[in-house]
Scaffold this motif. Sequence first.
Motif, mmCIF file in Angstrom:
data_model
loop_
_atom_site.group_PDB
_atom_site.id
_atom_site.type_symbol
_atom_site.label_atom_id
_atom_site.label_comp_id
_atom_site.label_asym_id
_atom_site.label_seq_id
_atom_site.Cartn_x
_atom_site.Cartn_y
_atom_site.Cartn_z
ATOM 1 N N VAL A 141 0.840 -1.192 0.000
ATOM 2 C CA VAL A 141 0.000 0.000 0.000
ATOM 3 C C VAL A 141 0.877 1.245 0.000
ATOM 4 O O VAL A 141 1.862 1.336 0.730
ATOM 5 N N ASN A 142 0.493 2.202 -0.835
ATOM 6 C CA ASN A 142 1.215 3.465 -0.970
ATOM 7 C C ASN A 142 2.633 3.268 -1.507
ATOM 8 O O ASN A 142 3.557 3.996 -1.140
ATOM 9 N N THR A 143 2.800 2.285 -2.384
ATOM 10 C CA THR A 143 4.086 2.056 -3.046
ATOM 11 C C THR A 143 3.870 1.948 -4.553
ATOM 12 O O THR A 143 2.750 1.731 -5.027
ATOM 13 N N PHE A 144 4.937 2.072 -5.291
ATOM 14 C CA PHE A 144 4.905 1.943 -6.750
ATOM 15 C C PHE A 144 4.341 0.601 -7.177
ATOM 16 O O PHE A 144 3.559 0.506 -8.124
ATOM 17 N N TRP A 145 4.712 -0.473 -6.468
ATOM 18 C CA TRP A 145 4.351 -1.826 -6.883
ATOM 19 C C TRP A 145 2.894 -2.173 -6.617
ATOM 20 O O TRP A 145 2.403 -3.186 -7.093
ATOM 21 N N ALA A 146 2.182 -1.316 -5.891
ATOM 22 C CA ALA A 146 0.760 -1.572 -5.653
ATOM 23 C C ALA A 146 -0.040 -1.537 -6.945
ATOM 24 O O ALA A 146 -1.105 -2.155 -7.039
ATOM 25 N N LEU A 147 0.464 -0.821 -7.955
ATOM 26 C CA LEU A 147 -0.229 -0.748 -9.234
ATOM 27 C C LEU A 147 0.310 -1.743 -10.248
ATOM 28 O O LEU A 147 -0.201 -1.815 -11.375
ATOM 29 N N ILE A 148 1.320 -2.507 -9.875
ATOM 30 C CA ILE A 148 1.949 -3.445 -10.805
ATOM 31 C C ILE A 148 1.659 -4.901 -10.417
ATOM 32 O O ILE A 148 1.162 -5.688 -11.234
ATOM 33 N N ILE A 149 1.944 -5.256 -9.182
ATOM 34 C CA ILE A 149 1.883 -6.660 -8.751
ATOM 35 C C ILE A 149 0.465 -7.227 -8.749
ATOM 36 O O ILE A 149 0.238 -8.336 -9.264
ATOM 37 N N PRO A 150 -0.551 -6.543 -8.178
ATOM 38 C CA PRO A 150 -1.886 -7.161 -8.111
ATOM 39 C C PRO A 150 -2.476 -7.522 -9.467
ATOM 40 O O PRO A 150 -3.329 -8.409 -9.555
ATOM 41 N N ASN A 151 -2.054 -6.844 -10.529
ATOM 42 C CA ASN A 151 -2.595 -7.118 -11.869
ATOM 43 C C ASN A 151 -1.495 -7.589 -12.814
ATOM 44 O O ASN A 151 -1.497 -7.248 -14.000
ATOM 45 N N ALA A 152 -0.587 -8.381 -12.287
ATOM 46 C CA ALA A 152 0.582 -8.794 -13.074
ATOM 47 C C ALA A 152 0.201 -9.677 -14.261
ATOM 48 O O ALA A 152 0.847 -9.629 -15.306
ATOM 49 N N ILE A 153 -0.852 -10.493 -14.112
ATOM 50 C CA ILE A 153 -1.299 -11.358 -15.210
ATOM 51 C C ILE A 153 -2.815 -11.235 -15.334
ATOM 52 O O ILE A 153 -3.539 -11.419 -14.354
ATOM 53 N N ALA A 154 -3.281 -10.932 -16.532
ATOM 54 C CA ALA A 154 -4.721 -10.927 -16.824
ATOM 55 C C ALA A 154 -5.100 -12.299 -17.373
ATOM 56 O O ALA A 154 -4.496 -12.767 -18.339
#
Length: 299
Positions: A141-154
């Motif tokens: 939370v409140n990091t750059f990776w919060a927008l990358i990791i949770p949606n890493a694979i569709a």
Amino acid sequence: MNNKAVRRIADGRWFDAGIYTVSAAILVTVLYPLLFVLSASFSDPTKVMSGEMWLLPKGFTLGAYKEIFDYAAVWSGYRNTLLYTTVGTCVNLILTTLAAYPLSRKDLPGRNLFMFLITFTMFFNGGLIPTYLIVKGLALVNTFWALIIPNAIATYNLIVMRTYFQNSIPWEIQEASLIDGCSNFRLLTHIILPLSKPIIAVMVLYYAVGHWNSYFNALIYLRNSNLYPLQLVLREILIVSQSNILDQSGSTFGMDEKLLLAESIKYALIIVASLPVLIMYPFVQRHFVKGVMIGSLKG
């Protein structure tokens, strides 16, 4: 030439004329709103609201764009979104490829079970609150990776890419390469990927557009405004413009002027947010249809 042949030629011409007419109507229906928004963003808002401007700019002005780009957060939002889009798309593409390749192999034990578990996630998931708790538990939370990791694979993209590998890359080529001593990694990098440019272009477009337009995850996971992507910044501008018009100089506007400038800013925001994607699309368009059609068959 007999009457039947003449009739057939005439019917063909009428059919072509009908196709062209319908295509032209669809083109106008799709293109006009884009041209209207573009023209409205450069027009005097009074002429837009009065209906004088319907296609080409009237009372040319850059006031809305000046208000937007005078707002420092727009530039940081552009920088953050470019970073999220570039890094996120690379992560998405690498992980999707690494998952799709083994799932496309006929000799993978339990392949059908894996595909069932993966497909299951398309229809059932924990929901927003459990997802947030997981992201918080991973200290994202409140990091750059919060927008990358949770949606890493569709999941949908994974299935399309796996289907492309499965249907478009002959199994005989892969089998012959393995017999010749080629490793799985070399098979993927030297044979599979060079033959998969259409589907890679499709995946890049899907993922990049998804990252570029994303704002909901940022709204949930980010607290630091310095990490906000462009879409979230533009959302705040739109809200603020309704009452404050981003007046950084300390001067005041009349209420009518505020409402007019807010109306103009709305159109300019659409152009600012959409232009990079519109520029990118022509470069991948020639691969797009082929990749989607082949990747979607026999899934």
